[in-house]
Design a protein around this motif. Structure first.
Motif, PDB file in Angstrom:
ATOM      1  N   MET A   4       0.833  -1.203   0.000  1.00 15.64           N
ATOM      2  CA  MET A   4       0.000   0.000   0.000  1.00 15.64           C
ATOM      3  C   MET A   4       0.868   1.254   0.000  1.00 15.64           C
ATOM      4  SD  MET A   4      -3.006  -1.180   2.610  1.00 15.64           S
ATOM      5  CE  MET A   4      -3.810   0.407   2.608  1.00 15.64           C
ATOM      6  N   GLY A   5       1.982   1.190   0.704  1.00 22.79           N
ATOM      7  CA  GLY A   5       2.896   2.330   0.729  1.00 22.79           C
ATOM      8  C   GLY A   5       3.541   2.555  -0.621  1.00 22.79           C
ATOM      9  N   LEU A   6       3.902   1.465  -1.287  1.00 16.57           N
ATOM     10  CA  LEU A   6       4.507   1.599  -2.613  1.00 16.57           C
ATOM     11  C   LEU A   6       3.543   2.215  -3.612  1.00 16.57           C
ATOM     12  CD1 LEU A   6       6.427  -1.790  -2.822  1.00 16.57           C
ATOM     13  CD2 LEU A   6       7.390   0.489  -2.469  1.00 16.57           C
ATOM     14  N   GLN A   7       2.247   2.004  -3.394  1.00 13.24           N
ATOM     15  CA  GLN A   7       1.234   2.608  -4.258  1.00 13.24           C
ATOM     16  C   GLN A   7       0.832   3.996  -3.801  1.00 13.24           C
ATOM     17  OE1 GLN A   7      -2.020  -0.144  -4.249  1.00 13.24           O
ATOM     18  NE2 GLN A   7      -0.967  -1.599  -5.581  1.00 13.24           N
ATOM     19  N   GLY A   8       1.358   4.457  -2.666  1.00  8.21           N
ATOM     20  CA  GLY A   8       1.058   5.797  -2.165  1.00  8.21           C
ATOM     21  C   GLY A   8      -0.230   5.886  -1.375  1.00  8.21           C
ATOM     22  N   ARG A   9      -0.786   4.756  -0.972  1.00 10.75           N
ATOM     23  CA  ARG A   9      -2.068   4.775  -0.266  1.00 10.75           C
ATOM     24  C   ARG A   9      -1.936   4.979   1.238  1.00 10.75           C
ATOM     25  NH1 ARG A   9      -5.878   0.760  -3.671  1.00 10.75           N
ATOM     26  NH2 ARG A   9      -5.113   1.446  -5.688  1.00 10.75           N
ATOM     27  N   LEU A  10      -0.730   4.892   1.781  1.00 10.96           N
ATOM     28  CA  LEU A  10      -0.548   5.116   3.215  1.00 10.96           C
ATOM     29  C   LEU A  10      -0.477   6.603   3.554  1.00 10.96           C
ATOM     30  CD1 LEU A  10       2.039   2.375   4.263  1.00 10.96           C
ATOM     31  CD2 LEU A  10      -0.431   2.383   4.570  1.00 10.96           C
ATOM     32  N   ALA A  32       7.344  -2.693   7.535  1.00 13.67           N
ATOM     33  CA  ALA A  32       6.524  -2.402   6.355  1.00 13.67           C
ATOM     34  C   ALA A  32       6.001  -0.978   6.387  1.00 13.67           C
ATOM     35  CB  ALA A  32       5.367  -3.393   6.269  1.00 13.67           C
ATOM     36  N   LEU A  33       5.608  -0.504   7.559  1.00  9.03           N
ATOM     37  CA  LEU A  33       5.072   0.849   7.677  1.00  9.03           C
ATOM     38  C   LEU A  33       6.156   1.899   7.436  1.00  9.03           C
ATOM     39  CD1 LEU A  33       2.402   2.244   8.262  1.00  9.03           C
ATOM     40  CD2 LEU A  33       3.072   2.361  10.635  1.00  9.03           C
ATOM     41  N   LEU A  34       7.343   1.689   7.984  1.00  5.55           N
ATOM     42  CA  LEU A  34       8.432   2.657   7.795  1.00  5.55           C
ATOM     43  C   LEU A  34       8.822   2.773   6.318  1.00  5.55           C
ATOM     44  CD1 LEU A  34      10.746   1.807  10.825  1.00  5.55           C
ATOM     45  CD2 LEU A  34       9.416   3.890  10.488  1.00  5.55           C
ATOM     46  N   VAL A  35       9.046   1.642   5.680  1.00  2.00           N
ATOM     47  CA  VAL A  35       9.448   1.678   4.266  1.00  2.00           C
ATOM     48  C   VAL A  35       8.286   2.115   3.393  1.00  2.00           C
ATOM     49  CG1 VAL A  35      10.312   0.299   2.350  1.00  2.00           C
ATOM     50  CG2 VAL A  35      11.243  -0.049   4.621  1.00  2.00           C
ATOM     51  N   GLY A  36       7.075   1.654   3.719  1.00  2.00           N
ATOM     52  CA  GLY A  36       5.904   2.026   2.917  1.00  2.00           C
ATOM     53  C   GLY A  36       5.582   3.510   2.964  1.00  2.00           C
ATOM     54  N   MET A  37       5.648   4.095   4.162  1.00  2.00           N
ATOM     55  CA  MET A  37       5.378   5.537   4.287  1.00  2.00           C
ATOM     56  C   MET A  37       6.438   6.346   3.541  1.00  2.00           C
ATOM     57  SD  MET A  37       2.629   6.108   6.283  1.00  2.00           S
ATOM     58  CE  MET A  37       2.797   7.653   7.108  1.00  2.00           C
ATOM     59  N   ALA A  38       7.700   5.919   3.643  1.00  2.00           N
ATOM     60  CA  ALA A  38       8.771   6.629   2.935  1.00  2.00           C
ATOM     61  C   ALA A  38       8.638   6.467   1.428  1.00  2.00           C
ATOM     62  CB  ALA A  38      10.130   6.115   3.403  1.00  2.00           C
ATOM     63  N   GLY A  40       5.878   6.086  -0.211  1.00  2.00           N
ATOM     64  CA  GLY A  40       4.757   6.916  -0.652  1.00  2.00           C
ATOM     65  C   GLY A  40       5.128   8.382  -0.790  1.00  2.00           C
ATOM     66  N   LYS A  41       6.130   8.823  -0.049  1.00  2.00           N
ATOM     67  CA  LYS A  41       6.576  10.224  -0.107  1.00  2.00           C
ATOM     68  C   LYS A  41       7.984  10.325  -0.683  1.00  2.00           C
ATOM     69  CE  LYS A  41       3.231  12.214   2.391  1.00  2.00           C
ATOM     70  NZ  LYS A  41       2.603  13.485   2.227  1.00  2.00           N
ATOM     71  N   ARG A  42       8.334   9.403  -1.550  1.00  2.00           N
ATOM     72  CA  ARG A  42       9.695   9.306  -2.102  1.00  2.00           C
ATOM     73  C   ARG A  42      10.165  10.633  -2.694  1.00  2.00           C
ATOM     74  NH1 ARG A  42       9.630   5.390  -6.643  1.00  2.00           N
ATOM     75  NH2 ARG A  42       9.196   7.251  -7.809  1.00  2.00           N
ATOM     76  N   GLY A  43      11.355  11.061  -2.248  1.00  2.00           N
ATOM     77  CA  GLY A  43      11.976  12.265  -2.768  1.00  2.00           C
ATOM     78  C   GLY A  43      11.399  13.570  -2.259  1.00  2.00           C
ATOM     79  N   SER A  44      10.462  13.513  -1.315  1.00  2.00           N
ATOM     80  CA  SER A  44       9.775  14.736  -0.884  1.00  2.00           C
ATOM     81  C   SER A  44      10.399  15.401   0.340  1.00  2.00           C
ATOM     82  CB  SER A  44       8.314  14.418  -0.559  1.00  2.00           C
ATOM     83  OG  SER A  44       8.228  13.634   0.610  1.00  2.00           O
ATOM     84  N   GLU A  45      11.239  14.699   1.081  1.00  2.00           N
ATOM     85  CA  GLU A  45      11.822  15.201   2.327  1.00  2.00           C
ATOM     86  C   GLU A  45      10.744  15.615   3.334  1.00  2.00           C
ATOM     87  OE1 GLU A  45      15.167  17.937   1.938  1.00  2.00           O
ATOM     88  OE2 GLU A  45      15.190  17.505  -0.212  1.00  2.00           O
ATOM     89  N   ASP A  46       9.633  14.919   3.352  1.00  2.00           N
ATOM     90  CA  ASP A  46       8.514  15.221   4.245  1.00  2.00           C
ATOM     91  C   ASP A  46       8.990  15.203   5.701  1.00  2.00           C
ATOM     92  OD1 ASP A  46       6.221  14.442   6.068  1.00  2.00           O
ATOM     93  OD2 ASP A  46       5.123  14.795   4.202  1.00  2.00           O
ATOM     94  N   PRO A  47       8.809  16.313   6.445  1.00  2.00           N
ATOM     95  CA  PRO A  47       9.344  16.380   7.810  1.00  2.00           C
ATOM     96  C   PRO A  47       8.687  15.400   8.781  1.00  2.00           C
ATOM     97  CG  PRO A  47       8.346  18.481   7.161  1.00  2.00           C
ATOM     98  CD  PRO A  47       8.239  17.564   5.999  1.00  2.00           C
ATOM     99  N   ALA A  48       7.401  15.120   8.634  1.00  2.00           N
ATOM    100  CA  ALA A  48       6.729  14.192   9.542  1.00  2.00           C
ATOM    101  C   ALA A  48       7.259  12.770   9.371  1.00  2.00           C
ATOM    102  CB  ALA A  48       5.227  14.230   9.304  1.00  2.00           C
ATOM    103  N   ILE A  49       7.438  12.353   8.131  1.00  2.00           N
ATOM    104  CA  ILE A  49       7.964  11.013   7.861  1.00  2.00           C
ATOM    105  C   ILE A  49       9.430  10.952   8.287  1.00  2.00           C
ATOM    106  CG2 ILE A  49       8.322   9.236   6.098  1.00  2.00           C
ATOM    107  CD1 ILE A  49       5.378   9.927   6.560  1.00  2.00           C
ATOM    108  N   ALA A  50      10.175  12.040   8.057  1.00  2.00           N
ATOM    109  CA  ALA A  50      11.586  12.076   8.444  1.00  2.00           C
ATOM    110  C   ALA A  50      11.735  11.918   9.952  1.00  2.00           C
ATOM    111  CB  ALA A  50      12.232  13.376   7.974  1.00  2.00           C
ATOM    112  N   LYS A  51      10.878  12.556  10.736  1.00  3.40           N
ATOM    113  CA  LYS A  51      10.926  12.416  12.191  1.00  3.40           C
ATOM    114  C   LYS A  51      10.659  10.978  12.610  1.00  3.40           C
ATOM    115  CE  LYS A  51       9.470  17.104  13.238  1.00  3.40           C
ATOM    116  NZ  LYS A  51       8.382  17.939  13.771  1.00  3.40           N
ATOM    117  N   MET A  52       9.672  10.367  11.968  1.00  4.58           N
ATOM    118  CA  MET A  52       9.333   8.988  12.307  1.00  4.58           C
ATOM    119  C   MET A  52      10.502   8.053  11.993  1.00  4.58           C
ATOM    120  SD  MET A  52       6.129   6.674  10.993  1.00  4.58           S
ATOM    121  CE  MET A  52       6.633   6.690   9.287  1.00  4.58           C
ATOM    122  N   LEU A  53      11.157   8.263  10.858  1.00  4.13           N
ATOM    123  CA  LEU A  53      12.286   7.422  10.476  1.00  4.13           C
ATOM    124  C   LEU A  53      13.499   7.673  11.369  1.00  4.13           C
ATOM    125  CD1 LEU A  53      11.970   7.734   6.611  1.00  4.13           C
ATOM    126  CD2 LEU A  53      11.511   5.697   7.961  1.00  4.13           C
TER     127      LEU A  53
END
Length: 126
Positions: A4-10, A32-38, A40-53
Motif C-alpha cells: 500500500m505504501g509503494l502505491q502511495g495509499r498510506l 513495512a510501515l516505515l518503508v511504505g510511508m517513505a 509513498g513520499k519518495r523524494g519529498s523530504e517530508d518532515p513528519a515522515i523524516a521524524k518517524m524514520l
C-alpha cells in the motif's frame, strides 16, 4: 502495508493510526510501515515522515537521548535506513548523506552484531 505504501495509499493515514500500528510491537508491521510511508513520499523530504524514520535510527538521536529510552530492533533500524534513502532520494541533503556514510563504517554494536552487513548495505543504498 508495504504494498500500500509503494502505491502511495498510506499517505492518507492519520497520525493516530500510524502510532497505533507502530506501538503494537510487531517488527514486520513496523518495517513495512516505515518503508511504505517513505516510499509513498519518495523524494519529498517530508518532515513528519523524516521524524518517524529518524526516531528509529540511533545515529540520528541527540547525544542527551539515552539508548535505554527507546530500544529499536536491528531489523527495524535497517528498514528505517532504507526509508531515509527513499525519502531523501535525489535531494542532495548533506546531513543525511554524512550520517549514512558514517553508518556504513560504524563498528558493530551488540544489537547489530548479527546483521552488520545488512545494516551497512542499507546505509549504502540510502
Amino acid at each position: 502495508l508495504l504494498g500500500m505504501g509503494l502505491q502511495g495509499r498510506l499517505n492518507s493515514l492519520a497520525n493516530t493510526d500510524v502510532y497505533r500500528l507502530m506501538s503494537q510491537g510487531h517488527h514486520v508491521t513496523m518495517m513495512a510501515l516505515l518503508v511504505g510511508m517513505a516510499a509513498g513520499k519518495r523524494g519529498s523530504e517530508d518532515p513528519a515522515i523524516a521524524k518517524m524514520l529518524c526516531l528509529h535510527i540511533p545515529a540520528l538521536h541527540p547525544p542527551s537521548f539515552t539508548e535505554l529510552e527507546l530500544e529499536v530492533p536491528a531489523l527495524v533500524q535497517i528498514s528505517a535506513l532504507v526509508g531515509v534513502g527513499l525519502l531523501y532520494q535525489a535531494s542532495g541533503q548533506r546531513l543525511m548523506t554524512e550520517v549514512m556514510l558514517g553508518e556504513i563504517a560504524r563498528p558493530p554494536t551488540n544489537e547489530l552484531l548479527g546483521c552488520r552487513e545488512s545494516y551497512s548495505v542499507a546505509a549504502g543504498i540510502a
